[in-house]
Scaffold this motif. Sequence first.
Motif, PDB file in Angstrom:
ATOM      1  N   SER A  92      33.778  24.677  24.961  1.00 38.10           N
ATOM      2  CA  SER A  92      34.008  25.864  25.777  1.00 38.10           C
ATOM      3  C   SER A  92      33.588  25.582  27.204  1.00 38.10           C
ATOM      4  CB  SER A  92      33.198  27.044  25.227  1.00 38.10           C
ATOM      5  OG  SER A  92      33.682  27.452  23.976  1.00 38.10           O
ATOM      6  N   LEU A  93      34.497  25.786  28.124  1.00 36.43           N
ATOM      7  CA  LEU A  93      34.235  25.567  29.540  1.00 36.43           C
ATOM      8  C   LEU A  93      34.050  26.907  30.253  1.00 36.43           C
ATOM      9  CD1 LEU A  93      36.940  22.862  30.360  1.00 36.43           C
ATOM     10  CD2 LEU A  93      34.669  22.560  29.353  1.00 36.43           C
ATOM     11  N   SER A  94      33.249  26.863  31.308  1.00 43.15           N
ATOM     12  CA  SER A  94      33.044  28.043  32.143  1.00 43.15           C
ATOM     13  C   SER A  94      33.275  27.690  33.598  1.00 43.15           C
ATOM     14  CB  SER A  94      31.614  28.580  31.984  1.00 43.15           C
ATOM     15  OG  SER A  94      31.358  29.001  30.669  1.00 43.15           O
ATOM     16  N   CYS A  95      33.744  28.652  34.343  1.00 45.82           N
ATOM     17  CA  CYS A  95      33.945  28.500  35.784  1.00 45.82           C
ATOM     18  C   CYS A  95      33.363  29.736  36.443  1.00 45.82           C
ATOM     19  CB  CYS A  95      35.423  28.361  36.095  1.00 45.82           C
ATOM     20  SG  CYS A  95      35.817  28.540  37.844  1.00 45.82           S
ATOM     21  N   ALA A  96      32.286  29.531  37.185  1.00 45.13           N
ATOM     22  CA  ALA A  96      31.611  30.645  37.850  1.00 45.13           C
ATOM     23  C   ALA A  96      31.928  30.626  39.336  1.00 45.13           C
ATOM     24  CB  ALA A  96      30.108  30.551  37.628  1.00 45.13           C
ATOM     25  N   ALA A  97      32.276  31.777  39.859  1.00 49.26           N
ATOM     26  CA  ALA A  97      32.548  31.919  41.287  1.00 49.26           C
ATOM     27  C   ALA A  97      31.320  32.467  41.996  1.00 49.26           C
ATOM     28  CB  ALA A  97      33.726  32.845  41.502  1.00 49.26           C
ATOM     29  N   SER A  98      31.160  32.046  43.255  1.00 50.26           N
ATOM     30  CA  SER A  98      29.962  32.427  44.012  1.00 50.26           C
ATOM     31  C   SER A  98      29.983  33.880  44.455  1.00 50.26           C
ATOM     32  CB  SER A  98      29.808  31.510  45.228  1.00 50.26           C
ATOM     33  OG  SER A  98      30.957  31.595  46.062  1.00 50.26           O
ATOM     34  N   THR A  99      31.177  34.449  44.514  1.00 50.78           N
ATOM     35  CA  THR A  99      31.295  35.838  44.932  1.00 50.78           C
ATOM     36  C   THR A  99      32.293  36.548  44.035  1.00 50.78           C
ATOM     37  OG1 THR A  99      33.081  35.364  46.489  1.00 50.78           O
ATOM     38  CG2 THR A  99      30.836  35.247  47.329  1.00 50.78           C
ATOM     39  N   ARG A 100      32.305  37.859  44.152  1.00 46.56           N
ATOM     40  CA  ARG A 100      33.276  38.612  43.382  1.00 46.56           C
ATOM     41  C   ARG A 100      34.679  38.190  43.814  1.00 46.56           C
ATOM     42  NH1 ARG A 100      34.159  43.034  40.356  1.00 46.56           N
ATOM     43  NH2 ARG A 100      35.928  44.391  40.867  1.00 46.56           N
ATOM     44  N   PHE A 101      35.515  37.983  42.829  1.00 43.13           N
ATOM     45  CA  PHE A 101      36.864  37.576  43.190  1.00 43.13           C
ATOM     46  C   PHE A 101      37.868  38.283  42.296  1.00 43.13           C
ATOM     47  CE2 PHE A 101      38.105  34.802  39.618  1.00 43.13           C
ATOM     48  CZ  PHE A 101      36.887  34.603  39.007  1.00 43.13           C
ATOM     49  N   ILE A 102      39.013  38.541  42.849  1.00 48.33           N
ATOM     50  CA  ILE A 102      40.109  39.137  42.093  1.00 48.33           C
ATOM     51  C   ILE A 102      41.348  38.315  42.397  1.00 48.33           C
ATOM     52  CG2 ILE A 102      41.425  41.202  41.581  1.00 48.33           C
ATOM     53  CD1 ILE A 102      39.124  42.848  42.639  1.00 48.33           C
ATOM     54  N   TYR A 103      41.516  37.268  41.607  1.00 46.27           N
ATOM     55  CA  TYR A 103      42.655  36.363  41.777  1.00 46.27           C
ATOM     56  C   TYR A 103      43.274  36.074  40.414  1.00 46.27           C
ATOM     57  CZ  TYR A 103      40.192  35.064  46.155  1.00 46.27           C
ATOM     58  OH  TYR A 103      39.534  35.062  47.355  1.00 46.27           O
ATOM     59  N   ASN A 104      44.515  35.686  40.431  1.00 44.37           N
ATOM     60  CA  ASN A 104      45.075  35.026  39.256  1.00 44.37           C
ATOM     61  C   ASN A 104      44.457  33.637  39.215  1.00 44.37           C
ATOM     62  OD1 ASN A 104      46.744  37.237  38.764  1.00 44.37           O
ATOM     63  ND2 ASN A 104      48.377  36.402  40.032  1.00 44.37           N
ATOM     64  N   MET A 105      43.887  33.256  38.095  1.00 42.16           N
ATOM     65  CA  MET A 105      43.127  32.018  38.000  1.00 42.16           C
ATOM     66  C   MET A 105      43.724  31.072  36.968  1.00 42.16           C
ATOM     67  SD  MET A 105      40.680  32.224  40.204  1.00 42.16           S
ATOM     68  CE  MET A 105      39.603  30.876  39.688  1.00 42.16           C
ATOM     69  N   GLY A 106      43.343  29.818  37.099  1.00 39.57           N
ATOM     70  CA  GLY A 106      43.827  28.836  36.142  1.00 39.57           C
ATOM     71  C   GLY A 106      42.831  27.717  35.934  1.00 39.57           C
ATOM     72  N   TRP A 107      43.027  27.031  34.815  1.00 36.45           N
ATOM     73  CA  TRP A 107      42.312  25.787  34.561  1.00 36.45           C
ATOM     74  C   TRP A 107      43.279  24.629  34.750  1.00 36.45           C
ATOM     75  CZ3 TRP A 107      37.277  24.722  33.859  1.00 36.45           C
ATOM     76  CH2 TRP A 107      36.414  25.795  33.581  1.00 36.45           C
TER      77      TRP A 107
END
Length: 113
Positions: free
Chosen positions: A19-34
């Motif tokens: 299981s991988l995690s990706c943490a953002a430094s700030t609040r974000f509202i984007y379409n995201m991908g790996w």
Amino acid sequence: QVQLVESGGGLVQPGGSLSLSCAASTRFIYNMGWYRQAPGKQRELVARITTGSSTDYADDVRGRFTISRDNAKNTVYLQMTSLKPEDTAVYYCNTAPRASLSWGQGTQVTVSS
């Protein structure tokens, strides 16, 4: 500028899970991908999730990988099962389908017996 930190990679045997995690430094509202990049190959998008949590997958991971997100934690996840040696790569997250943020350091996934 949003910073992305990927974690959770490691060495796993064929057929195993990670299981991988990706943490953002700030609040974000984007379409995201790996994305992933194997040695000698171009970086490729393997899974994406919209702000509304609709998902899509590359053909070679569909049914094995699951992308999800927790907007309250500014985090995107990738659950990987039935891993194959060809899944070996450095995995990154970014906006999708076009990467528009600075890349993080990625997390290495190695599938080997």
